[in-house]
Design an enzyme around this catalytic site. Structure first.
Site, PDB file in Angstrom:
ATOM      1  N   TYR A  56       0.836  -1.199   0.000  1.00  0.00           N
ATOM      2  CA  TYR A  56       0.000   0.000   0.000  1.00  0.00           C
ATOM      3  C   TYR A  56       0.875   1.254   0.000  1.00  0.00           C
ATOM      4  O   TYR A  56       1.378   1.691   1.038  1.00  0.00           O
ATOM      5  CB  TYR A  56      -0.932   0.015   1.211  1.00  0.00           C
ATOM      6  CG  TYR A  56      -1.857  -1.182   1.319  1.00  0.00           C
ATOM      7  CD1 TYR A  56      -2.200  -1.945   0.217  1.00  0.00           C
ATOM      8  CD2 TYR A  56      -2.386  -1.556   2.554  1.00  0.00           C
ATOM      9  CE1 TYR A  56      -3.045  -3.041   0.327  1.00  0.00           C
ATOM     10  CE2 TYR A  56      -3.238  -2.654   2.670  1.00  0.00           C
ATOM     11  CZ  TYR A  56      -3.557  -3.391   1.554  1.00  0.00           C
ATOM     12  OH  TYR A  56      -4.391  -4.479   1.665  1.00  0.00           O
ATOM     13  N   HIS A 144      -0.153 -12.341   1.590  1.00  0.00           N
ATOM     14  CA  HIS A 144      -0.891 -11.384   0.780  1.00  0.00           C
ATOM     15  C   HIS A 144      -0.990 -11.846  -0.676  1.00  0.00           C
ATOM     16  O   HIS A 144       0.009 -11.904  -1.392  1.00  0.00           O
ATOM     17  CB  HIS A 144      -0.181 -10.022   0.838  1.00  0.00           C
ATOM     18  CG  HIS A 144      -1.020  -8.874   0.399  1.00  0.00           C
ATOM     19  ND1 HIS A 144      -0.528  -7.590   0.272  1.00  0.00           N
ATOM     20  CD2 HIS A 144      -2.343  -8.783   0.085  1.00  0.00           C
ATOM     21  CE1 HIS A 144      -1.488  -6.778  -0.104  1.00  0.00           C
ATOM     22  NE2 HIS A 144      -2.597  -7.487  -0.232  1.00  0.00           N
TER      23      HIS A 144
END
Length: 328
Positions: A56, A144
């Site tokens: 992110y 992830h």
């Protein structure tokens, strides 16, 4: 705000978690003061679970979240981050003039994301995240998006997370994906404490009911549901709205509009019903909502506090908009 324990771990999450992708400049830049204010608003609303990832904003989300939480009692909140992408510095700090949206974040390209589910890559990722966050431990570490890396994720990354958990560096192990098949495999074949399921247990997509949620309930594994608005269609169903980050197909737009008609007939915004729906399943420990401003976070908390009449869910079933027995 109610808390729920994850699996056999000592980690508890609040029913509402703060998703910090947006404050990593998801799609567009967020002012640093606004990012900090969004975290403050979450705290004021009773949220004590905060989720981020190196992906992110090339670490920007982790840095901002760490700064915003600094000074708060460490045992008072749960922080999750992710492994699977490591950030390699570009020569000379990258292109100072560039702000790449190639992976959805408006940040200067100072690093390159590199998939790495090796044991060494997982350990390096956790160490780098701890430095960016300014912490000495992480409560939840998620694998992830290991969709295309199953062999390394199960054979190397997961065992390394077990070692880190045994060392006390992380408190709980999880996997985060927007599919259910591999998440179900993690639940059945490993000792994960939690899975983060994005977009697959919503008012528009109940596919998690067919495999993931029954397996999680049977194994005592916690489930956190993200993407409850399916990237926008359930927040504001209209022509041009997005579903899973692409233009919503006509049949799903029609379904969302039918959902809206039923919920608003009971005086309930569709967004409120969408937020409450996943929490009805006993395997679901909480929902995760991203916010880029204090108002967005306060709105999510207010929606969660709304009472949803049983008659609303009955009417959705009668209209064929909510499954009776877990089948789509």
């Amino acid at each position: 705000m109610r808390r729920n324990r994850l699996g056999n771990s000592a980690v508890e999450v609040t029913e509402l978690s703060f998703g910090a992708a947006a404050i990593g400049n998801l799609f567009s830049a967020v002012d640093p003061a606004q990012a900090a204010a969004a975290v403050d608003a979450a705290w004021d609303e009773g949220v004590r679970c905060f989720d981020t990832a190196p992906h992110y904003g090339l670490g920007l989300s982790e840095r901002r979240l760490g700064e915003a939480l600094r000074g708060r009692p460490r045992d008072a909140y749960v922080l999750s981050t992710k492994v699977g992408r490591v950030l390699d510095p570009l020569p000379d700090g990258g292109d100072a003039a560039s702000a790449s949206l190639s992976e959805g974040f408006a940040v200067r390209a100072t690093h390159r994301r590199r998939w790495d589910f090796s044991a060494a890559g997982v350990r390096r990722s956790i160490e780098d995240s701890l430095e960016r966050l300014g912490l000495d431990r992480i409560d939840i570490a998620y694998l992830h998006d290991p969709d295309d890396h199953a062999e390394a994720a199960f054979g190397e990354a997961y065992p390394e997370l077990e070692r880190l958990r045994a060392e006390g560096v992380i408190g709980a192990i999880g996997a985060g994906m927007n599919q259910t098949a591999m998440l179900t495999r993690f639940v059945v074949e490993t000792d994960v404490d939690v899975v983060l399921c994005a977009g697959r247990h919503t008012l528009l997509d109940q596919s998690a009911l067919n495999d993931l949620l029954p397996a999680a309930a049977d194994r005592g594994c916690g489930v956190v549901v993200g993407g409850v608005f399916n990237s926008g269609l359930l927040a504001d169903p209209r022509p041009g709205a997005t579903y899973d980050y692409a233009a919503a197909p006509p049949h799903l737009l029609d379904r969302a509009l039918r959902l809206k008609a039923v919920t608003e007939g009971h005086g309930v915004p569709l967004r409120a019903a969408a937020l409450h729906y996943p929490l009805a399943h006993p395997a679901v420990a909480g929902v995760l909502v991203g916010a880029r401003s204090p108002d967005e976070m306060r709105d999510a908390a207010a929606l969660l506090r709304r009472e949803i009449p049983d008659a609303l869910w009955d009417d959705l079933r009668a209209e064929g908009l909510r499954p009776v027995d877990g089948e789509l």
